[in-house]
Write an enzyme that holds these catalytic residues in place. Structure first.
Site, PDB file in Angstrom:
ATOM      1  N   CYS A   2       0.754  -1.182  -0.108  1.00 13.52           N
ATOM      2  CA  CYS A   2       0.045  -0.068   0.007  1.00 13.52           C
ATOM      3  C   CYS A   2       0.866   1.156   0.041  1.00 13.52           C
ATOM      4  O   CYS A   2       2.054   1.286   0.521  1.00 13.52           O
ATOM      5  CB  CYS A   2      -0.866   0.106   1.090  1.00 13.52           C
ATOM      6  N   ARG A  27       5.164   0.465  -6.259  1.00 12.05           N
ATOM      7  CA  ARG A  27       5.320  -0.444  -4.736  1.00 12.05           C
ATOM      8  C   ARG A  27       4.366  -1.541  -5.128  1.00 12.05           C
ATOM      9  O   ARG A  27       4.343  -2.509  -4.306  1.00 12.05           O
ATOM     10  CB  ARG A  27       4.629   0.383  -3.666  1.00 12.05           C
ATOM     11  N   TRP A  75      -2.892  -2.756  -1.764  1.00 15.80           N
ATOM     12  CA  TRP A  75      -2.535  -3.800  -1.995  1.00 15.80           C
ATOM     13  C   TRP A  75      -3.216  -4.982  -0.992  1.00 15.80           C
ATOM     14  O   TRP A  75      -2.888  -4.907  -0.070  1.00 15.80           O
ATOM     15  CB  TRP A  75      -0.884  -4.076  -1.879  1.00 15.80           C
ATOM     16  N   ASN A 100      -1.369   1.941   5.651  1.00 17.61           N
ATOM     17  CA  ASN A 100      -0.606   0.937   5.352  1.00 17.61           C
ATOM     18  C   ASN A 100      -0.094   0.057   6.392  1.00 17.61           C
ATOM     19  O   ASN A 100       0.100   0.647   7.477  1.00 17.61           O
ATOM     20  CB  ASN A 100       0.487   1.508   4.597  1.00 17.61           C
ATOM     21  N   GLY A 101      -0.408  -1.312   6.270  1.00 14.89           N
ATOM     22  CA  GLY A 101       0.154  -2.243   7.458  1.00 14.89           C
ATOM     23  C   GLY A 101      -0.982  -3.077   7.711  1.00 14.89           C
ATOM     24  O   GLY A 101      -1.987  -3.228   6.822  1.00 14.89           O
ATOM     25  N   GLU A 483      18.283 -16.470  -8.947  1.00 14.93           N
ATOM     26  CA  GLU A 483      17.982 -14.828  -9.229  1.00 14.93           C
ATOM     27  C   GLU A 483      17.214 -14.852 -10.613  1.00 14.93           C
ATOM     28  O   GLU A 483      16.280 -14.224 -11.043  1.00 14.93           O
ATOM     29  CB  GLU A 483      19.334 -13.936  -9.097  1.00 14.93           C
ATOM     30  N   LYS A 487      13.496 -13.756 -11.553  1.00 16.62           N
ATOM     31  CA  LYS A 487      13.414 -12.619 -12.276  1.00 16.62           C
ATOM     32  C   LYS A 487      12.218 -13.206 -13.233  1.00 16.62           C
ATOM     33  O   LYS A 487      11.159 -12.712 -13.716  1.00 16.62           O
ATOM     34  CB  LYS A 487      14.445 -12.221 -13.152  1.00 16.62           C
ATOM     35  N   GLU A 490       8.789 -13.767 -11.892  1.00 15.85           N
ATOM     36  CA  GLU A 490       8.263 -12.438 -11.334  1.00 15.85           C
ATOM     37  C   GLU A 490       7.492 -11.648 -12.484  1.00 15.85           C
ATOM     38  O   GLU A 490       6.496 -11.382 -12.351  1.00 15.85           O
ATOM     39  CB  GLU A 490       9.287 -11.582 -10.734  1.00 15.85           C
ATOM     40  N   HIS A 506      19.013 -35.858  -9.566  1.00 10.48           N
ATOM     41  CA  HIS A 506      18.393 -36.415  -8.270  1.00 10.48           C
ATOM     42  C   HIS A 506      16.729 -35.733  -8.164  1.00 10.48           C
ATOM     43  O   HIS A 506      16.226 -35.646  -7.410  1.00 10.48           O
ATOM     44  CB  HIS A 506      18.919 -35.784  -7.123  1.00 10.48           C
ATOM     45  N   LYS A 605       6.879  -3.898  -4.437  1.00  3.40           N
ATOM     46  CA  LYS A 605       8.098  -3.438  -4.506  1.00  3.40           C
ATOM     47  C   LYS A 605       8.694  -3.433  -2.880  1.00  3.40           C
ATOM     48  O   LYS A 605       9.758  -3.905  -2.684  1.00  3.40           O
ATOM     49  CB  LYS A 605       8.346  -2.217  -4.918  1.00  3.40           C
TER      50      LYS A 605
HETATM   51  C1  G6P Z   1       9.930  -7.856  -2.799  1.00 12.30           C
HETATM   52  C2  G6P Z   1      10.365  -7.251  -3.951  1.00 12.30           C
HETATM   53  C3  G6P Z   1      11.652  -7.972  -4.323  1.00 12.30           C
HETATM   54  C4  G6P Z   1      12.745  -7.868  -3.224  1.00 12.30           C
HETATM   55  C5  G6P Z   1      12.120  -8.351  -1.704  1.00 12.30           C
HETATM   56  C6  G6P Z   1      12.879  -7.966  -0.824  1.00 12.30           C
HETATM   57  O1  G6P Z   1       9.336  -9.040  -2.767  1.00 12.30           O
HETATM   58  O2  G6P Z   1       9.426  -7.421  -5.188  1.00 12.30           O
HETATM   59  O3  G6P Z   1      12.247  -7.351  -5.657  1.00 12.30           O
HETATM   60  O4  G6P Z   1      13.843  -8.644  -3.469  1.00 12.30           O
HETATM   61  O5  G6P Z   1      10.850  -7.796  -1.477  1.00 12.30           O
HETATM   62  O6  G6P Z   1      13.131  -6.439  -0.482  1.00 12.30           O
HETATM   63  P1  G6P Z   1      14.160  -5.610   0.083  1.00 12.30           P
HETATM   64  O7  G6P Z   1      13.793  -4.082  -0.144  1.00 12.30           O
HETATM   65  O8  G6P Z   1      14.354  -6.099   1.360  1.00 12.30           O
HETATM   66  O9  G6P Z   1      15.506  -5.815  -0.627  1.00 12.30           O
END
Ligand code: G6P
Length: 610
Positions: A2, A27, A75, A100-101, A483, A487, A490, A506, A605
């Site tokens: 949010c 976000r 969100w 937010n929260g 990673e 990506k 996501e 395995h 985000k």
């Molecule tokens: C969310 C974001 C990711 C990020 C993760 C940790 O899931 O979408 O891109 O890696 O949070 O966020 P931070 O700000 O703690 O690196």
């Protein structure tokens, strides 16, 4: 997660709020809304499911104007992404709240309020707050005092913006666990979840502390701390401008941020390299004594930042011989763990506001760690403020939800940390000098690897119609495979899994057929021969290989294999270089699929709730 923006001014705030919402979009959210106190003295609200643009269209049809207002991107947590659940939430036509929260005791409070005759129009935890404030104001209290008292009844983490129809010259804001920042103007003041949202109107900010309640009028900001004492919080000036969050010539923020990596890495290295490694006191005055005492390292992080931690383990154990553990913060915080001797606790976070990482840091505060170090991209963040030591990444604002330049700069910062530890733990000056040279060459190496954009796009064309993909790597390139898979899932929504290549037989080998592309990170290092056997295992089963290698000739190239030559790099730093083509692969696949690259569905985000 949010996003909140609020304003009290002598001009119409609706355009400021709407622009703020656009700048909070990154976000992650699924509905948006806005309320203003109109010149007739009524709270007028507009909300819409979906993008901020949907709200903007509504506002174009039914304009709102006023000099006091709140807006929000939601969100969904409690209740689906519907218009009724979108913020701002009202109590009658008197109180408006954005939040937010998460309020953990919302159910009990809702039952209590319903029994007292309050009617709920949403499934959210937030509506409880609006009614509670209304209920408290009815006892004759003014808005700030009512908000303060209501705060004592709320359990959980929250940031709030509150306005009242009968109090047209005041906006009240609270920070308890979720981020909230005040923007200072001239004759006008603002609140928002991050400074990006306020950059078009100010560059002067106050970061509220946990428990703070702020009362904003047009000419004044008054802050009370958790104990109700008036406090003065420092004012910071940001060097960022509204343009820092522009896409420039790029189609998406993610692509812009991928291309910014050479510069972001150079800025993260700036002033931090000497002839023989890193300067003494890299982590601040007195830190060398501490580094000399370190005998082990515990890393905590979430998401992409966790992957950076996994790479660092290869460096810290491989180069220094110091035991290093890495754990996802959401797991660490809820289990009993044994603390390694003389252990440095390292948290890694782009935003510095990730709820699980912060909670893990606080949890670890009860244990016997030597010190806590935050590797972070946001100087004013909670993580930075709550850690003993700080190593900033200088990636600049990252807007795309899928993290790119934050990751590579985290890796660079963690390598600098390895060199700083290395001075005391057996990394001799010659090796440190060599690494410093390799690091200096890194921005140019990343520039070269960006030139792979077009060939990677061609690879993406073969990936775009697939349902699944496997990613393989060995050694420090295994986290890079993780990673790469993250990506891809996501932003393209293709199911992707990463394995250490040695694990292939395995289990995952059972999945391999012509419809299962296998993406391989294959640097030319001592593990290459082993990796080649793994590739043969895939090829023999008709699997389609996409290999990123810095010595393609070593791989042999007939049937079932597409090789892409990655510019060679020092073996220890090669994970950083190999990250970039995988980012580009995910990006181009997502663009070809037509997904919302910068704001992928369901993701946020900055994950400021559990
Ligand atoms: C969310 C974001 C990711 C990020 C993760 C940790 O899931 O979408 O891109 O890696 O949070 O966020 P931070 O700000 O703690 O690196």
């Amino acid at each position: 997660m949010c996003g909140i923006i609020g304003a009290i001014a002598r001009r119409d705030v609706q355009p400021i709020l709407l622009e703020g919402l656009r700048r909070l979009e990154y976000r992650g959210y699924d509905s948006a809304g806005l309320v203003v106190l109109d010149p007739g003295g009524a709270l007028r609200r507009e909300r819409a499911v979906g993008k901020v643009e949907a709200l903007a269209r509504r506002l174009a049809e039914r304009p709102l104007a006023g000099q006091l207002g709140l807006a929000h991107t939601r969100w969904a947590t409690h209740g689906g992404p519907t218009e009724a659940n979108a913020h701002p939430h009202l109590s009658g036509d008197d109180i408006a709240v954005v939040h937010n929260g998460i309020i953990e005791n919302h159910q009990a409070l809702r039952t209590e309020l319903e029994a007292r005759g309050y009617t709920f129009t949403s499934d959210t935890d937030t509506e409880v707050i609006a009614h509670l404030i209304m209920d408290t104001c009815r006892q004759g209290l003014d808005l700030p005092e009512a908000v303060r008292r209501v705060g004592h009844r709320l359990q959980g983490a929250y940031a709030l913006g509150v306005v009242r129809r009968d109090d047209p010259d005041r906006l009240v804001a609270v920070r308890q666990g979720s981020p909230l920042i005040i923007g200072l103007g001239i004759g006008e003041h603002f609140i928002a979840s991050d400074i990006q949202a306020m950059l078009p109107v100010t560059q002067r900010f106050i970061h509220l502390e946990n428990g703070d309640i702020a009362e904003l009028t047009r000419d004044e900001v008054r802050i009370l701390d958790a104990d109700g004492h008036a406090v003065t919080r420092p004012v910071s000036e940001s060097a960022l401008t509204a343009a820092a969050a522009d896409r420039g010539r790029f189609r998406h923020f993610m692509l812009k941020e991928i291309h910014e990596q050479p510069r972001a890495v150079a800025e993260t290295l700036e002033g931090r390299l000497t002839e023989d490694g890193v300067p003494e006191g890299l982590l601040g005055p007195g830190s060398e004594d501490l580094l000399a005492r370190v005998r082990s390292v515990q890393i905590l992080a979430c998401g992409t930042s966790y992957h950076a931690g996994l790479v660092a383990r290869y460096w810290i154990e491989g180069l220094l011989g110091l035991p290093c553990r890495v754990e996802v913060a959401s797991e660490f915080r809820y289990r009993r763990h044994a603390v390694l001797p003389d252990c440095l606790l390292v948290t890694i976070s782009q935003s510095g506001e990730t709820a699980d990482s912060l909670a893990a840091l606080r949890q670890a505060g009860e244990d016997d760690y030597l010190a806590s170090l935050a590797v972070c991209n946001v100087p004013e963040s909670s993580l930075v403020r709550e850690s003993d030591l700080v190593l900033m990444t200088h990636a600049g604002p990252e807007i795309g939800v899928a993290s790119t330049k934050a990751f590579t700069t985290q890796l660079v910062a963690l390598f600098l940390l390895t060199l700083a530890l290395g001075r005391h733990h057996g990394l001799d000056a010659d090796r440190r000098r060599t690494f410093a040279q390799h690091l200096r060459a890194l921005p140019a190496a990343l520039e070269k690897v960006l030139a792979l954009d077009a060939p990677v796009e061609r690879l993406a064309m073969t990936l775009v119609d697939k349902q699944h993909a496997l990613f393989l790597g060995r050694g420090a390139h295994y986290p890079i495979a993780l990673e790469g898979a993250l990506k891809l899932k996501e932003i393209s929504y293709i199911h992707a899994e990463a394995y250490p290549a040695g694990e292939l037989k395995h289990g995952p080998l059972a999945l391999v057929d012509a419809d299962m592309p296998v993406v391989v990170v294959a640097p030319n290092n001592p593990l290459l021969e082993k990796l080649k056997s793994n590739l043969e295992e895939v090829r023999a089963r008709g699997g389609h290989l996409m290999v990123f290698a810095d010595d393609v000739t070593a791989l042999g190239g007939d049937g079932g294999i597409q090789c892409l030559a990655v510019p060679p790099a020092d073996d220890w730093l090669s994970p950083i270089v190999h990250t970039v083509p995988l980012q580009l692969l995910a990006y181009h696949t997502a663009v070809l699929k037509g997904t919302d690259v910068d704001q992928p569905r369901n993701l946020a985000k900055s994950v400021t709730v559990e």
